[in-house]
Every structure is written in C-alpha cells, then in structure tokens.
Design a protein around this motif. Structure first.
Motif, PDB file in Angstrom:
ATOM      1  N   GLY A  56       0.840  -1.182   0.000  1.00 15.13           N
ATOM      2  CA  GLY A  56       0.000   0.000   0.000  1.00 15.13           C
ATOM      3  C   GLY A  56       0.878   1.236   0.000  1.00 15.13           C
ATOM      4  N   VAL A  61      -4.566   6.775   2.031  1.00 12.93           N
ATOM      5  CA  VAL A  61      -5.864   7.137   2.609  1.00 12.93           C
ATOM      6  C   VAL A  61      -6.252   8.553   2.184  1.00 12.93           C
ATOM      7  N   HIS A 112      -2.192  -5.149   0.593  1.00 13.71           N
ATOM      8  CA  HIS A 112      -2.962  -4.362   1.552  1.00 13.71           C
ATOM      9  C   HIS A 112      -3.284  -3.008   0.958  1.00 13.71           C
ATOM     10  N   SER A 113      -4.524  -2.552   1.144  1.00 14.66           N
ATOM     11  CA  SER A 113      -4.931  -1.217   0.752  1.00 14.66           C
ATOM     12  C   SER A 113      -4.779  -1.037  -0.756  1.00 14.66           C
ATOM     13  N   GLY A 140      -8.127  -4.815   3.218  1.00 17.74           N
ATOM     14  CA  GLY A 140      -8.451  -3.388   3.164  1.00 17.74           C
ATOM     15  C   GLY A 140      -8.421  -2.806   1.771  1.00 17.74           C
ATOM     16  N   SER A 141      -8.852  -3.582   0.778  1.00 21.26           N
ATOM     17  CA  SER A 141      -8.810  -3.102  -0.601  1.00 21.26           C
ATOM     18  C   SER A 141      -9.928  -2.106  -0.885  1.00 21.26           C
ATOM     19  N   PRO A 142      -9.619  -1.028  -1.591  1.00 22.83           N
ATOM     20  CA  PRO A 142     -10.668  -0.116  -2.050  1.00 22.83           C
ATOM     21  C   PRO A 142     -11.369  -0.675  -3.278  1.00 22.83           C
ATOM     22  N   LYS A 164     -11.980  -7.458   5.167  1.00 22.44           N
ATOM     23  CA  LYS A 164     -12.279  -6.111   5.646  1.00 22.44           C
ATOM     24  C   LYS A 164     -12.245  -6.121   7.164  1.00 22.44           C
ATOM     25  N   ASP A 168     -13.516  -0.237   8.253  1.00 24.35           N
ATOM     26  CA  ASP A 168     -12.461   0.291   7.395  1.00 24.35           C
ATOM     27  C   ASP A 168     -13.080   1.167   6.321  1.00 24.35           C
ATOM     28  N   VAL A 170     -11.711   2.885   3.942  1.00 24.13           N
ATOM     29  CA  VAL A 170     -11.111   2.810   2.607  1.00 24.13           C
ATOM     30  C   VAL A 170     -11.850   1.803   1.726  1.00 24.13           C
ATOM     31  N   THR A 171     -12.359   0.732   2.321  1.00 26.76           N
ATOM     32  CA  THR A 171     -13.014  -0.316   1.524  1.00 26.76           C
ATOM     33  C   THR A 171     -14.302   0.165   0.876  1.00 26.76           C
ATOM     34  N   HIS A 203      -8.413   0.718   9.044  1.00 23.07           N
ATOM     35  CA  HIS A 203      -7.635   0.432   7.842  1.00 23.07           C
ATOM     36  C   HIS A 203      -6.196   0.045   8.219  1.00 23.07           C
TER      37      HIS A 203
END
Length: 203
Positions: A56, A61, A112-113, A140-142, A164, A168, A170-171, A203
């Motif tokens: 990430g 964020v 992650h992320s 925590g993937s968008p 998740k 979180d 961001v998701t 997150h």
C-alpha cells in the motif's frame, strides 16, 4: 484465531494462508523485488507457489479521498480508476518479465490497501495471459473497477477473498460506479467475523 471461514463451491477461506499473506503484505512495505517510486511488488516462492505481493502507500488514505474518480479502459479488464490503472501500467512489464523467467507454478496474489487493488488487477491480467491463478487474498482493498471489470473477474473463475477489518473506511471508496470483486470476509478487532462497525481507523 476466530477469523471467519467462508466456503464457496471451489475454495474455503484458509486462516493460516491468510495470516501468511498478511505477514507478506507487511514485509512488502519494506522489501520489494521491483520498485518505482512508492509503487512496486515483492515476489517470493516455495516448491508449489509463486507469491506476488503489492504494498500500500502511507499517503493512500488521503490520496483515495482527494483524487478525481476518472475511469479508463484497459483491454481484457474493463474500466479502472485512473490512479490504479496508471500504477499497474508502470509495473506490469517488469512483473511479466520476471514471471517468464521462473518455473511455471501456481500464483497467489495479495496486497494491503492500494496493494489489494493492484493484486486484483494483476490477477485478472495474468489469468487472461494463461497464468494459473490459485487464489487472491486482499486486506483493506478499495473499489477500483467498473461493472465490466467485475463481470470479467467473476467470469474468470479466480478464487478471491477480500478481508475487511471492522469499519475500514477505505473499503467503501471510491464510490460512484466502482465495484468490489470476490467474497468479503469481515472481521472485528478480536479477529471474529463481525457485521458491527468498530473504529474509523481500522484500515
């Protein structure tokens, strides 16, 4: 302990594998096989599998909250968030070069992320090229792709578990026509499956 086991017709959520991949995702923040700016990837392998891990970003964020949500077409995938498409464009050639120099094995992808989004894009791209994708786990993937990407990913048959943590934020971003893929596994801070929101910093 206590991570929810989610079964599908083909695959069962594997707690031990998820923990291993979470540790690889953590390692990826400080150790990359290929690096360009803040972007890149880590490749590790054992006797059976090649692990491709995407990091990430410390600024992600803020980045996902501020960036304009423009979709761009990528052949064989669908329309992607322009930020993720640009990041993928910057690393895919080197990733393919390294994979073609290796013995063909099952491929497991994780991240992650922001790295979760890149792992997802990479999985479908590699699948389209004939690589054997064993499974994808992200943390925590968008959201990042349109409904066409979601359709193509589902059609590919790739097994995907999207973890998740709590509430979180961001998701849930970006919204406005972006979709998740895979099966969601929702955990709380104690590691148990939970549909209750906890903290905004999960997150």
């Amino acid at each position: 302990e206590g991570i929810y086991h989610m079964s599908t017709s083909k695959e069962v959520f594997n707690k031990d594998l998820a923990i291993k991949l979470a540790k690889l995702s953590e390692k990826c923040y400080g150790s990359l096989t290929f690096k360009i700016g803040e972007n890149g990837f880590l490749i590790e392998e054992d006797e059976e599998n090649i692990y491709i891990v995407f990091p990430g970003s410390d600024q992600f964020v803020d980045w996902v909250a501020d960036i304009k949500f423009i979709k761009v077409e990528r052949a064989g995938l669908g329309k992607l968030h322009n930020g993720f498409a640009d990041l993928w464009d910057g690393i895919k050639r080197e990733l393919l070069r390294l994979l073609r120099d290796k013995e063909m094995k099952n491929i497991i992808l994780t991240g992650h992320s922001m790295g979760g989004a890149l792992a997802s894009i990479a999985a479908l791209h590699l699948c389209n090229l004939g690589f054997k994708i064993k499974v994808v786990y992200t943390f925590g993937s968008p959201r990042f792709g349109d409904s066409k990407f979601e359709h193509n990913f589902s059609k590919s048959g790739i097994q995907y578990f999207r973890v998740k943590n709590g509430n979180d934020l961001v998701t849930g971003n970006p919204d406005w026509g972006f979709y998740h893929v895979g099966k969601e596994v929702h955990i709380n801070r104690r590691g148990w499956c939970s549909w209750l929101h906890t903290r905004p910093l999960d997150h």
